[in-house]
Write a protein that holds these residues in place. Structure first.
Motif, PDB file in Angstrom:
ATOM      1  N   TYR A   8      -7.667   3.970  -5.776  1.00 28.54           N
ATOM      2  CA  TYR A   8      -7.376   3.723  -7.189  1.00 28.54           C
ATOM      3  C   TYR A   8      -8.387   2.743  -7.772  1.00 28.54           C
ATOM      4  O   TYR A   8      -8.898   2.952  -8.883  1.00 28.54           O
ATOM      5  CB  TYR A   8      -5.954   3.185  -7.354  1.00 28.54           C
ATOM      6  CG  TYR A   8      -5.626   2.878  -8.789  1.00 28.54           C
ATOM      7  CD1 TYR A   8      -5.195   3.881  -9.646  1.00 28.54           C
ATOM      8  CD2 TYR A   8      -5.792   1.599  -9.309  1.00 28.54           C
ATOM      9  CE1 TYR A   8      -4.919   3.616 -10.970  1.00 28.54           C
ATOM     10  CE2 TYR A   8      -5.519   1.330 -10.638  1.00 28.54           C
ATOM     11  CZ  TYR A   8      -5.087   2.344 -11.469  1.00 28.54           C
ATOM     12  OH  TYR A   8      -4.826   2.085 -12.790  1.00 28.54           O
ATOM     13  N   SER A  50       0.825  -1.212   0.000  1.00 25.48           N
ATOM     14  CA  SER A  50       0.000   0.000   0.000  1.00 25.48           C
ATOM     15  C   SER A  50       0.858   1.261   0.000  1.00 25.48           C
ATOM     16  O   SER A  50       0.555   2.224  -0.712  1.00 25.48           O
ATOM     17  CB  SER A  50      -0.938   0.007   1.203  1.00 25.48           C
ATOM     18  OG  SER A  50      -1.872  -1.030   1.082  1.00 25.48           O
ATOM     19  N   SER A  51       1.935   1.253   0.783  1.00 30.18           N
ATOM     20  CA  SER A  51       2.825   2.427   0.833  1.00 30.18           C
ATOM     21  C   SER A  51       3.471   2.684  -0.519  1.00 30.18           C
ATOM     22  O   SER A  51       3.493   3.820  -1.007  1.00 30.18           O
ATOM     23  CB  SER A  51       3.909   2.229   1.884  1.00 30.18           C
ATOM     24  OG  SER A  51       3.352   2.153   3.160  1.00 30.18           O
ATOM     25  N   ARG A  52       4.026   1.635  -1.121  1.00 21.70           N
ATOM     26  CA  ARG A  52       4.698   1.780  -2.415  1.00 21.70           C
ATOM     27  C   ARG A  52       3.690   2.169  -3.503  1.00 21.70           C
ATOM     28  O   ARG A  52       3.972   2.992  -4.373  1.00 21.70           O
ATOM     29  CB  ARG A  52       5.434   0.493  -2.765  1.00 21.70           C
ATOM     30  CG  ARG A  52       6.256   0.572  -4.002  1.00 21.70           C
ATOM     31  CD  ARG A  52       7.425   1.524  -3.835  1.00 21.70           C
ATOM     32  NE  ARG A  52       8.198   1.498  -5.057  1.00 21.70           N
ATOM     33  CZ  ARG A  52       9.321   2.107  -5.237  1.00 21.70           C
ATOM     34  NH1 ARG A  52       9.847   2.780  -4.244  1.00 21.70           N
ATOM     35  NH2 ARG A  52       9.951   2.056  -6.366  1.00 21.70           N
ATOM     36  N   PHE A  53       2.516   1.564  -3.472  1.00 20.98           N
ATOM     37  CA  PHE A  53       1.468   1.884  -4.436  1.00 20.98           C
ATOM     38  C   PHE A  53       1.120   3.368  -4.344  1.00 20.98           C
ATOM     39  O   PHE A  53       1.080   4.067  -5.353  1.00 20.98           O
ATOM     40  CB  PHE A  53       0.223   1.023  -4.170  1.00 20.98           C
ATOM     41  CG  PHE A  53      -0.803   1.103  -5.262  1.00 20.98           C
ATOM     42  CD1 PHE A  53      -0.885   0.103  -6.215  1.00 20.98           C
ATOM     43  CD2 PHE A  53      -1.683   2.175  -5.348  1.00 20.98           C
ATOM     44  CE1 PHE A  53      -1.833   0.169  -7.235  1.00 20.98           C
ATOM     45  CE2 PHE A  53      -2.628   2.256  -6.356  1.00 20.98           C
ATOM     46  CZ  PHE A  53      -2.706   1.257  -7.308  1.00 20.98           C
ATOM     47  N   THR A  54       0.898   3.839  -3.125  1.00 18.48           N
ATOM     48  CA  THR A  54       0.536   5.245  -2.917  1.00 18.48           C
ATOM     49  C   THR A  54       1.664   6.161  -3.382  1.00 18.48           C
ATOM     50  O   THR A  54       1.417   7.205  -4.009  1.00 18.48           O
ATOM     51  CB  THR A  54       0.197   5.495  -1.438  1.00 18.48           C
ATOM     52  OG1 THR A  54      -0.862   4.607  -1.061  1.00 18.48           O
ATOM     53  CG2 THR A  54      -0.217   6.933  -1.190  1.00 18.48           C
ATOM     54  N   GLU A  55       2.896   5.777  -3.106  1.00 22.51           N
ATOM     55  CA  GLU A  55       4.057   6.579  -3.520  1.00 22.51           C
ATOM     56  C   GLU A  55       4.127   6.696  -5.038  1.00 22.51           C
ATOM     57  O   GLU A  55       4.370   7.781  -5.579  1.00 22.51           O
ATOM     58  CB  GLU A  55       5.330   5.925  -2.979  1.00 22.51           C
ATOM     59  CG  GLU A  55       6.613   6.599  -3.375  1.00 22.51           C
ATOM     60  CD  GLU A  55       7.827   5.813  -2.903  1.00 22.51           C
ATOM     61  OE1 GLU A  55       8.802   5.751  -3.669  1.00 22.51           O
ATOM     62  OE2 GLU A  55       7.795   5.251  -1.804  1.00 22.51           O
ATOM     63  N   GLY A  71       0.044   7.790  -6.378  1.00 25.09           N
ATOM     64  CA  GLY A  71      -0.475   9.042  -5.842  1.00 25.09           C
ATOM     65  C   GLY A  71      -1.719   8.892  -4.997  1.00 25.09           C
ATOM     66  O   GLY A  71      -2.152   9.850  -4.358  1.00 25.09           O
ATOM     67  N   VAL A  72      -2.326   7.711  -5.027  1.00 28.97           N
ATOM     68  CA  VAL A  72      -3.503   7.422  -4.199  1.00 28.97           C
ATOM     69  C   VAL A  72      -3.370   5.996  -3.673  1.00 28.97           C
ATOM     70  O   VAL A  72      -2.718   5.156  -4.296  1.00 28.97           O
ATOM     71  CB  VAL A  72      -4.835   7.566  -4.981  1.00 28.97           C
ATOM     72  CG1 VAL A  72      -5.066   9.000  -5.416  1.00 28.97           C
ATOM     73  CG2 VAL A  72      -4.886   6.631  -6.168  1.00 28.97           C
ATOM     74  N   PRO A  73      -3.998   5.696  -2.539  1.00 30.30           N
ATOM     75  CA  PRO A  73      -3.964   4.321  -2.024  1.00 30.30           C
ATOM     76  C   PRO A  73      -4.653   3.355  -2.991  1.00 30.30           C
ATOM     77  O   PRO A  73      -5.505   3.761  -3.787  1.00 30.30           O
ATOM     78  CB  PRO A  73      -4.743   4.407  -0.706  1.00 30.30           C
ATOM     79  CG  PRO A  73      -4.756   5.850  -0.347  1.00 30.30           C
ATOM     80  CD  PRO A  73      -4.690   6.609  -1.641  1.00 30.30           C
ATOM     81  N   PRO A  74      -4.303   2.067  -2.926  1.00 26.88           N
ATOM     82  CA  PRO A  74      -4.883   1.097  -3.854  1.00 26.88           C
ATOM     83  C   PRO A  74      -6.410   1.031  -3.811  1.00 26.88           C
ATOM     84  O   PRO A  74      -7.050   0.869  -4.856  1.00 26.88           O
ATOM     85  CB  PRO A  74      -4.273  -0.244  -3.442  1.00 26.88           C
ATOM     86  CG  PRO A  74      -3.325   0.024  -2.352  1.00 26.88           C
ATOM     87  CD  PRO A  74      -3.325   1.475  -2.040  1.00 26.88           C
ATOM     88  N   SER A  75      -7.003   1.182  -2.640  1.00 32.99           N
ATOM     89  CA  SER A  75      -8.472   1.112  -2.548  1.00 32.99           C
ATOM     90  C   SER A  75      -9.121   2.281  -3.295  1.00 32.99           C
ATOM     91  O   SER A  75     -10.134   2.116  -3.981  1.00 32.99           O
ATOM     92  CB  SER A  75      -8.920   1.086  -1.092  1.00 32.99           C
ATOM     93  OG  SER A  75      -8.405   2.211  -0.404  1.00 32.99           O
TER      94      SER A  75
END
Length: 165
Positions: free
Chosen positions: A129, A115-120, A123-127
């Motif tokens: 997105y 989740s951290s890497r995805f958001t980084e 630009g948005v959390p996976p949920s």
């Protein structure tokens, strides 16, 4: 006193003579780095670590990390995580898997790290997105959706506008 000449009549101190082995080694290293990158692209779901990748191309982990960063602008781990996030984006756009299922489907062992890497990268959390992407790419061919929603790596992000006082 003149420099000693080799059989070819060139000086032993000729930079062309001494750089040939270095250039050949550099080309061999680049070929090995491409093999590592290709392996990451193929096996991103597998538990890959720098030591295993380095062993596969007969390099030390430190040398592989330094050379990979020079060649591709990011560490092998960063490249692996980017591949995983790109795949996760495609799975989330489909909308039939939960974020947790997607996390494990792309080879991540930790939902928090994923989740951290995805958001980084995105630009948005996976949920978030997942909710937005399902609407935004509805009816779009998957190949177009992939290009439109591709994550931006840090080195590709646009520089902020200068603040003029």
């Amino acid at each position: 006193m003149p420099a000693a000449l080799g059989n070819s009549g060139t000086s032993w101190h000729d930079p062309q003579v001494t750089s040939r082995p270095a250039a050949a080694q550099h080309l061999r290293d680049l070929a090995r780095l491409r093999r590592v990158r290709d392996r990451i692209d193929r096996e991103y779901v597998q538990p890959l670590d720098v030591e295993a990748l380095a062993r596969g191309v007969n390099m030390s982990a430190g040398h592989l990390s330094r050379q990979f960063r020079l060649a591709y602008g990011e560490s092998p781990y960063g490249y692996l995580m980017t591949r995983r996030i790109e795949r996760a984006m495609a799975l989330l756009r489909r909308g039939d898997l939960s974020v947790t299922e997607v996390c494990f489907a792309v080879g991540c062992a930790s939902l928090g790290t994923f989740s951290s890497r995805f958001t980084e990268l995105v630009g948005v959390p996976p949920s978030v997105y997942r909710r937005r992407a399902a609407r935004a790419t509805a009816g779009m061919p998957p190949c177009v959706a992939k290009q439109v929603t591709r994550p931006i790596r840090n080195r590709e992000a646009p520089a902020p506008e200068p603040h003029l006082a």
